[in-house]
Scaffold this active site. Structure first.
Site, PDB file in Angstrom:
ATOM      1  CD  GLU A  96      -3.169   0.593   0.414  1.00 21.83           C
ATOM      2  OE1 GLU A  96      -2.636   1.511  -0.253  1.00 21.83           O
ATOM      3  OE2 GLU A  96      -4.389   0.496   0.559  1.00 21.83           O
ATOM      4  CG  ASP A  97      -0.888   4.742  -1.759  1.00 24.26           C
ATOM      5  OD1 ASP A  97      -1.667   4.126  -0.992  1.00 24.26           O
ATOM      6  OD2 ASP A  97      -1.303   5.516  -2.650  1.00 24.26           O
ATOM      7  CB  ILE A  98      -0.778   6.581   2.280  1.00 22.99           C
ATOM      8  CG1 ILE A  98      -1.004   7.396   3.551  1.00 22.99           C
ATOM      9  CG2 ILE A  98      -1.807   6.896   1.227  1.00 22.99           C
ATOM     10  CD1 ILE A  98      -0.702   8.882   3.372  1.00 22.99           C
ATOM     11  CG  ASP A 100      -6.266   9.103   5.227  1.00 23.10           C
ATOM     12  OD1 ASP A 100      -5.852   9.690   6.231  1.00 23.10           O
ATOM     13  OD2 ASP A 100      -7.088   9.608   4.438  1.00 23.10           O
ATOM     14  CB  THR A 101     -10.210   6.492   6.873  1.00 24.10           C
ATOM     15  OG1 THR A 101     -10.369   5.742   5.672  1.00 24.10           O
ATOM     16  CG2 THR A 101     -10.336   7.971   6.596  1.00 24.10           C
ATOM     17  N   GLY A 102      -8.142   3.937   6.788  1.00 23.63           N
ATOM     18  CA  GLY A 102      -8.093   2.482   6.864  1.00 23.63           C
ATOM     19  C   GLY A 102      -9.227   1.797   6.125  1.00 23.63           C
ATOM     20  CB  THR A 104      -8.540   1.885   0.873  1.00 24.78           C
ATOM     21  OG1 THR A 104      -9.136   3.162   0.656  1.00 24.78           O
ATOM     22  CG2 THR A 104      -8.204   1.238  -0.449  1.00 24.78           C
ATOM     23  CE  LYS A 128      -2.795  10.913   5.248  1.00 27.61           C
ATOM     24  NZ  LYS A 128      -3.495  12.022   4.543  1.00 27.61           N
ATOM     25  CG  PHE A 149      -3.825  15.328   0.521  1.00 29.20           C
ATOM     26  CD1 PHE A 149      -4.693  14.258   0.750  1.00 29.20           C
ATOM     27  CD2 PHE A 149      -3.380  15.570  -0.763  1.00 29.20           C
ATOM     28  CE1 PHE A 149      -5.103  13.433  -0.305  1.00 29.20           C
ATOM     29  CE2 PHE A 149      -3.793  14.758  -1.824  1.00 29.20           C
ATOM     30  CZ  PHE A 149      -4.652  13.695  -1.588  1.00 29.20           C
ATOM     31  CG  ASP A 156      -3.918  10.652  -7.318  1.00 29.19           C
ATOM     32  OD1 ASP A 156      -3.948   9.899  -6.317  1.00 29.19           O
ATOM     33  OD2 ASP A 156      -4.940  10.987  -7.946  1.00 29.19           O
ATOM     34  NE  ARG A 162      -1.932   8.316 -10.166  1.00 27.89           N
ATOM     35  CZ  ARG A 162      -2.614   7.888  -9.101  1.00 27.89           C
ATOM     36  NH1 ARG A 162      -1.968   7.510  -8.023  1.00 27.89           N
ATOM     37  NH2 ARG A 162      -3.924   7.838  -9.124  1.00 27.89           N
TER      38      ARG A 162
HETATM   39  P1  5GP Z   1      -8.148   5.313   3.378  1.00 24.32           P
HETATM   40  O1  5GP Z   1      -9.149   4.391   2.775  1.00 24.32           O
HETATM   41  O2  5GP Z   1      -7.182   4.638   4.331  1.00 24.32           O
HETATM   42  O3  5GP Z   1      -8.773   6.533   3.961  1.00 24.32           O
HETATM   43  O4  5GP Z   1      -7.306   5.894   2.203  1.00 24.32           O
HETATM   44  C1  5GP Z   1      -6.410   5.113   1.577  1.00 24.32           C
HETATM   45  C2  5GP Z   1      -6.095   5.667   0.206  1.00 24.32           C
HETATM   46  O5  5GP Z   1      -6.437   7.057   0.109  1.00 24.32           O
HETATM   47  C3  5GP Z   1      -4.624   5.598  -0.030  1.00 24.32           C
HETATM   48  O6  5GP Z   1      -4.248   4.362  -0.554  1.00 24.32           O
HETATM   49  C4  5GP Z   1      -4.421   6.740  -1.001  1.00 24.32           C
HETATM   50  O7  5GP Z   1      -4.716   6.309  -2.304  1.00 24.32           O
HETATM   51  C5  5GP Z   1      -5.440   7.758  -0.563  1.00 24.32           C
HETATM   52  N1  5GP Z   1      -4.837   8.732   0.372  1.00 24.32           N
HETATM   53  C6  5GP Z   1      -4.959   8.805   1.715  1.00 24.32           C
HETATM   54  N2  5GP Z   1      -4.241   9.825   2.226  1.00 24.32           N
HETATM   55  C7  5GP Z   1      -3.625  10.392   1.171  1.00 24.32           C
HETATM   56  C8  5GP Z   1      -2.713  11.495   1.048  1.00 24.32           C
HETATM   57  O8  5GP Z   1      -2.264  12.156   2.000  1.00 24.32           O
HETATM   58  N3  5GP Z   1      -2.324  11.779  -0.218  1.00 24.32           N
HETATM   59  C9  5GP Z   1      -2.737  11.095  -1.311  1.00 24.32           C
HETATM   60  N4  5GP Z   1      -2.288  11.476  -2.499  1.00 24.32           N
HETATM   61  N5  5GP Z   1      -3.587  10.055  -1.236  1.00 24.32           N
HETATM   62  C10 5GP Z   1      -4.015   9.708   0.003  1.00 24.32           C
HETATM   63 MG    MG Z   2      -4.120   3.968  -2.528  1.00 19.81          MG
END
Ligand code: 5GP
Ligand code: MG
Length: 172
Positions: A96-98, A100-102, A104, A128, A149, A156, A162
């Site tokens: 995974e790249d990141i 965030d909320t978890g 995804t 995060k 962010f 992106d 990207r």
């Molecule tokens: P989640 O479902 O955990 O909220 O978000 C996961 C996905 O949201 C990450 O895989 C990424 O694609 C996108 N995302 C979350 N935070 C960031 C951020 O700070 N920058 C970017 N570019 N994408 C983010």
């Molecule tokens: Mg992603």
């Protein structure tokens, strides 16, 4: 929205940290041939850098989840699964790249678990934790960051940035 002039994480720091992650992943999978599942599109540069540094044998696949519009997650995760290797009975590493909320990652985990892998581990370049809604954690994290962010190195903002080889902050 404006791109920070200075890198938040430099290309050199990314390379050095990814080398450390590769060492840990090599050790964890030394007795198996895992399936590395890259989450498109954001984790592609990370996965390319990581896999070049691994010494273990592995199979690869990709998985795509769409949830973001602008800088906000919509919470609805659509999944596209594409693995040449079957996941059933295999040790899987989700790249995974990141986190965030978890949301995804939680949806991806549920989807992959339905294919009955032998095990499922996660490596995320960034984390995060302050933003977490779903209780998911990565087994390996590159960098833990605040609620910012970020873009670049695959990540992106509406499909822009990207291709940056470092990570920058997108400032409001
Ligand atoms: P989640 O479902 O955990 O909220 O978000 C996961 C996905 O949201 C990450 O895989 C990424 O694609 C996108 N995302 C979350 N935070 C960031 C951020 O700070 N920058 C970017 N570019 N994408 C983010
Ligand atoms: Mg992603």
């Amino acid at each position: 929205m404006q791109l920070s002039k200075e890198p938040f994480i430099t290309a050199d720091d990314l390379g050095a940290r990814i080398r450390e992650l590769a060492t840990g992943i090599d050790a964890a999978f030394s007795q198996t041939t895992p399936v590395l599942l890259t989450v498109l599109k954001g984790a592609k540069p990370f996965a390319e850098s990581l896999t070049k540094k691994l010494t273990i044998t592995f199979d690869t696949g990709t998985i795509q989840a769409r949830s973001y519009e602008g800088t906000e997650s919509t919470g609805n995760v659509e999944i596209d699964f594409n693995s040449k290797a079957t996941v059933a009975g295999r040790h899987v590493l989700l790249i995974e790249d990141i986190l965030d909320t978890g949301r995804t990652a939680a949806a991806l985990i549920e989807h992959i678990q339905a294919h009955n892998p032998a095990s499922l581990k996660i490596v995320s370049l960034l984390d995060k934790p302050s933003r977490r809604i779903e209780a998911v954690n990565a087994d390996w994290v590159g960098f833990t960051i605040e609620d910012l962010f970020v873009v670049g190195f695959g990540m992106d903002y509406n499909q822009n940035f990207r291709d940056l080889d470092d990570i920058r902050i997108l400032e409001p």
